[in-house]
Design a protein around this motif. Structure first.
Motif, mmCIF file in Angstrom:
data_model
loop_
_atom_site.group_PDB
_atom_site.id
_atom_site.type_symbol
_atom_site.label_atom_id
_atom_site.label_comp_id
_atom_site.label_asym_id
_atom_site.label_seq_id
_atom_site.Cartn_x
_atom_site.Cartn_y
_atom_site.Cartn_z
ATOM 1 N N TYR A 147 -22.873 -32.913 -46.974
ATOM 2 C CA TYR A 147 -22.254 -31.767 -46.299
ATOM 3 C C TYR A 147 -22.928 -31.511 -44.960
ATOM 4 O O TYR A 147 -22.270 -31.258 -43.941
ATOM 5 C CB TYR A 147 -22.337 -30.533 -47.183
ATOM 6 C CG TYR A 147 -21.916 -29.258 -46.496
ATOM 7 C CD1 TYR A 147 -20.571 -28.924 -46.366
ATOM 8 C CD2 TYR A 147 -22.861 -28.382 -45.949
ATOM 9 C CE1 TYR A 147 -20.179 -27.766 -45.723
ATOM 10 C CE2 TYR A 147 -22.479 -27.228 -45.304
ATOM 11 C CZ TYR A 147 -21.144 -26.918 -45.202
ATOM 12 O OH TYR A 147 -20.750 -25.769 -44.553
ATOM 13 N N GLN A 148 -24.259 -31.592 -44.939
ATOM 14 C CA GLN A 148 -24.998 -31.359 -43.705
ATOM 15 C C GLN A 148 -24.699 -32.436 -42.663
ATOM 16 O O GLN A 148 -24.538 -32.145 -41.473
ATOM 17 C CB GLN A 148 -26.497 -31.338 -44.007
ATOM 18 C CG GLN A 148 -27.374 -31.050 -42.793
ATOM 19 C CD GLN A 148 -28.852 -31.111 -43.141
ATOM 20 O OE1 GLN A 148 -29.227 -31.479 -44.249
ATOM 21 N NE2 GLN A 148 -29.691 -30.746 -42.201
ATOM 22 N N ASP A 194 -15.565 -26.390 -47.316
ATOM 23 C CA ASP A 194 -16.785 -25.847 -47.898
ATOM 24 C C ASP A 194 -16.574 -25.493 -49.361
ATOM 25 O O ASP A 194 -17.457 -25.698 -50.202
ATOM 26 C CB ASP A 194 -17.241 -24.615 -47.119
ATOM 27 C CG ASP A 194 -17.652 -24.941 -45.690
ATOM 28 O OD1 ASP A 194 -17.728 -26.142 -45.361
ATOM 29 O OD2 ASP A 194 -17.875 -23.994 -44.910
ATOM 30 N N MET A 195 -15.400 -24.968 -49.673
ATOM 31 C CA MET A 195 -15.098 -24.601 -51.057
ATOM 32 C C MET A 195 -15.075 -25.839 -51.955
ATOM 33 O O MET A 195 -15.551 -25.820 -53.098
ATOM 34 C CB MET A 195 -13.754 -23.874 -51.117
ATOM 35 C CG MET A 195 -13.412 -23.291 -52.473
ATOM 36 S SD MET A 195 -11.805 -22.475 -52.452
ATOM 37 C CE MET A 195 -12.089 -21.218 -51.192
ATOM 38 N N MET A 196 -14.543 -26.957 -51.439
ATOM 39 C CA MET A 196 -14.504 -28.179 -52.225
ATOM 40 C C MET A 196 -15.916 -28.720 -52.473
ATOM 41 O O MET A 196 -16.205 -29.253 -53.546
ATOM 42 C CB MET A 196 -13.646 -29.222 -51.512
ATOM 43 C CG MET A 196 -12.167 -28.882 -51.448
ATOM 44 S SD MET A 196 -11.412 -28.639 -53.074
ATOM 45 C CE MET A 196 -11.334 -26.826 -53.140
ATOM 46 N N VAL A 247 -30.871 -33.678 -58.224
ATOM 47 C CA VAL A 247 -30.737 -34.879 -57.389
ATOM 48 C C VAL A 247 -29.294 -35.061 -56.928
ATOM 49 O O VAL A 247 -29.020 -35.289 -55.738
ATOM 50 C CB VAL A 247 -31.228 -36.120 -58.157
ATOM 51 C CG1 VAL A 247 -30.913 -37.398 -57.367
ATOM 52 C CG2 VAL A 247 -32.727 -36.029 -58.424
ATOM 53 N N LEU A 248 -28.347 -34.951 -57.853
ATOM 54 C CA LEU A 248 -26.942 -35.189 -57.503
ATOM 55 C C LEU A 248 -26.416 -34.111 -56.553
ATOM 56 O O LEU A 248 -25.700 -34.415 -55.590
ATOM 57 C CB LEU A 248 -26.094 -35.233 -58.779
ATOM 58 C CG LEU A 248 -26.431 -36.362 -59.764
ATOM 59 C CD1 LEU A 248 -25.492 -36.311 -60.953
ATOM 60 C CD2 LEU A 248 -26.367 -37.716 -59.081
ATOM 61 N N CYS A 249 -26.771 -32.861 -56.807
ATOM 62 C CA CYS A 249 -26.330 -31.781 -55.905
ATOM 63 C C CYS A 249 -27.011 -31.888 -54.544
ATOM 64 O O CYS A 249 -26.423 -31.501 -53.530
ATOM 65 C CB CYS A 249 -26.615 -30.419 -56.537
ATOM 66 S SG CYS A 249 -25.607 -30.064 -57.989
ATOM 67 N N SER A 250 -28.231 -32.421 -54.510
ATOM 68 C CA SER A 250 -28.897 -32.633 -53.229
ATOM 69 C C SER A 250 -28.174 -33.692 -52.406
ATOM 70 O O SER A 250 -28.087 -33.588 -51.180
ATOM 71 C CB SER A 250 -30.354 -33.055 -53.452
ATOM 72 O OG SER A 250 -31.088 -32.025 -54.096
ATOM 73 N N VAL A 251 -27.638 -34.704 -53.088
ATOM 74 C CA VAL A 251 -26.851 -35.731 -52.381
ATOM 75 C C VAL A 251 -25.607 -35.104 -51.761
ATOM 76 O O VAL A 251 -25.279 -35.355 -50.588
ATOM 77 C CB VAL A 251 -26.473 -36.863 -53.352
ATOM 78 C CG1 VAL A 251 -25.498 -37.841 -52.679
ATOM 79 C CG2 VAL A 251 -27.714 -37.604 -53.820
ATOM 80 N N TYR A 297 -22.633 -23.131 -38.917
ATOM 81 C CA TYR A 297 -23.418 -23.814 -39.944
ATOM 82 C C TYR A 297 -24.322 -22.809 -40.643
ATOM 83 O O TYR A 297 -24.973 -21.987 -39.997
ATOM 84 C CB TYR A 297 -24.251 -24.927 -39.316
ATOM 85 C CG TYR A 297 -25.179 -25.612 -40.285
ATOM 86 C CD1 TYR A 297 -24.707 -26.564 -41.177
ATOM 87 C CD2 TYR A 297 -26.534 -25.287 -40.308
ATOM 88 C CE1 TYR A 297 -25.554 -27.197 -42.061
ATOM 89 C CE2 TYR A 297 -27.394 -25.910 -41.193
ATOM 90 C CZ TYR A 297 -26.900 -26.868 -42.062
ATOM 91 O OH TYR A 297 -27.746 -27.486 -42.944
ATOM 92 N N SER A 298 -24.379 -22.904 -41.976
ATOM 93 C CA SER A 298 -25.180 -21.967 -42.758
ATOM 94 C C SER A 298 -26.168 -22.749 -43.617
ATOM 95 O O SER A 298 -25.771 -23.541 -44.484
ATOM 96 C CB SER A 298 -24.279 -21.098 -43.647
ATOM 97 O OG SER A 298 -25.057 -20.267 -44.489
ATOM 98 N N ARG A 299 -27.456 -22.547 -43.363
ATOM 99 C CA ARG A 299 -28.499 -23.192 -44.165
ATOM 100 C C ARG A 299 -28.482 -22.662 -45.595
ATOM 101 O O ARG A 299 -28.753 -23.403 -46.547
ATOM 102 C CB ARG A 299 -29.856 -22.952 -43.513
ATOM 103 C CG ARG A 299 -31.030 -23.614 -44.213
ATOM 104 C CD ARG A 299 -32.271 -23.540 -43.344
ATOM 105 N NE ARG A 299 -33.430 -24.131 -43.993
ATOM 106 C CZ ARG A 299 -34.377 -23.434 -44.608
ATOM 107 N NH1 ARG A 299 -34.289 -22.107 -44.656
ATOM 108 N NH2 ARG A 299 -35.404 -24.047 -45.171
ATOM 109 N N SER A 300 -28.164 -21.403 -45.756
ATOM 110 C CA SER A 300 -28.123 -20.823 -47.099
ATOM 111 C C SER A 300 -27.002 -21.432 -47.944
ATOM 112 O O SER A 300 -27.132 -21.538 -49.168
ATOM 113 C CB SER A 300 -27.938 -19.304 -46.998
ATOM 114 O OG SER A 300 -26.713 -18.988 -46.377
#
Length: 233
Positions: free
Chosen positions: A42-43, A101-103, A33-37, A51-54
């Motif tokens: 990011y999106q 992106d790295m952050m 859940v938290l990583c999905s947030v 933009y990279s979906r992967s």
């Protein structure tokens, strides 16, 4: 061998206490859940070129995998060494081009570590604060250096001093700042090509400045190229 020394060594290596199934499921779901947030933010705030979906999937999967690894290690030093040895065999060759992106990737991994270590309050609080800062930095003008800058080019009749005065009047009306970058001969010396770096007062002035310059009789082939999308991402 001294029994007390062996006990101290085993204590330093960590106990092999197993976690309950409820704890494992709770930690994995919370990390998801938290990583999905973080991935959704990011999106929504993505402003770069490729933009990279992967990569969005990587943010979620990476946090969950780190959470699982942390629960597998527990407080055992021996398990930690084994995990490091296994990870050393993997070659990560993907290049992260944008430091932002790295952050985001570090944020997802940090949330996974907190969930795997059982620090749920740290994970939730960290996710809320990080999300707030991400939204704030996206909408606030913080660290914005250039706004509404453009490259202006046009042709002027040679030996026409009045045209230069008319151009300066138009630039002063539509631009907060402008600078002459280059001037060269064109059409076998009959015309002069001027190149200006301009900063518009408002983005709507990009139409006005072109129309006002084209209305001058001594000005031809007005070309305005906005630089915001290529200079600052």
């Amino acid at each position: 061998m001294d029994t007390s020394g062996l006990a101290d060594l085993l204590a330093a290596a960590g106990s092999g206490q197993s976690l309950s199934l409820q704890h494992v499921i709770s930690a994995m779901l919370l990390s998801f859940v938290l990583c999905s947030v973080i991935a959704k933010l990011y999106q929504l705030t993505f402003q770069s070129l490729s933009y990279s979906r992967s990569f969005v999937h990587t943010l979620i999967l990476g946090g969950m995998i780190v959470c699982m690894v942390m629960m597998s290690m527990g407080d055992s030093v021996a398990r930690g060494i084994g995990v490091l040895g296994a990870l050393s065999l993997i070659r990560f060759r993907t290049v992260v081009r944008d430091p932002r992106d790295m952050m985001f990737l570090f944020a997802a991994l940090g949330l996974g570590i907190a969930c795997g270590a059982g620090m749920f309050a740290v994970a939730v609080t960290g996710c809320v604060l990080l999300s707030s800062v991400i939204v704030l930095l996206h909408w606030a003008p913080f660290a914005t250096r250039r706004r509404y800058e453009a490259m202006l080019r046009f042709l002027v009749e040679a030996d026409n001093d009045a045209a230069r005065t008319e151009v300066d009047a138009v630039l002063a009306e539509c631009c907060s700042a402008y600078m002459l970058l280059a001037m060269r001969e064109a059409v076998q010396g009959d015309l002069l090509e001027y190149s200006y770096q301009v900063r518009l007062i408002d983005p709507s002035y990009q139409v006005d400045i072109v129309k006002k310059l084209e209305a001058l009789d001594s000005i031809a082939e007005v070309n305005l190229v906005m630089q915001r999308t290529t200079v600052e991402l």
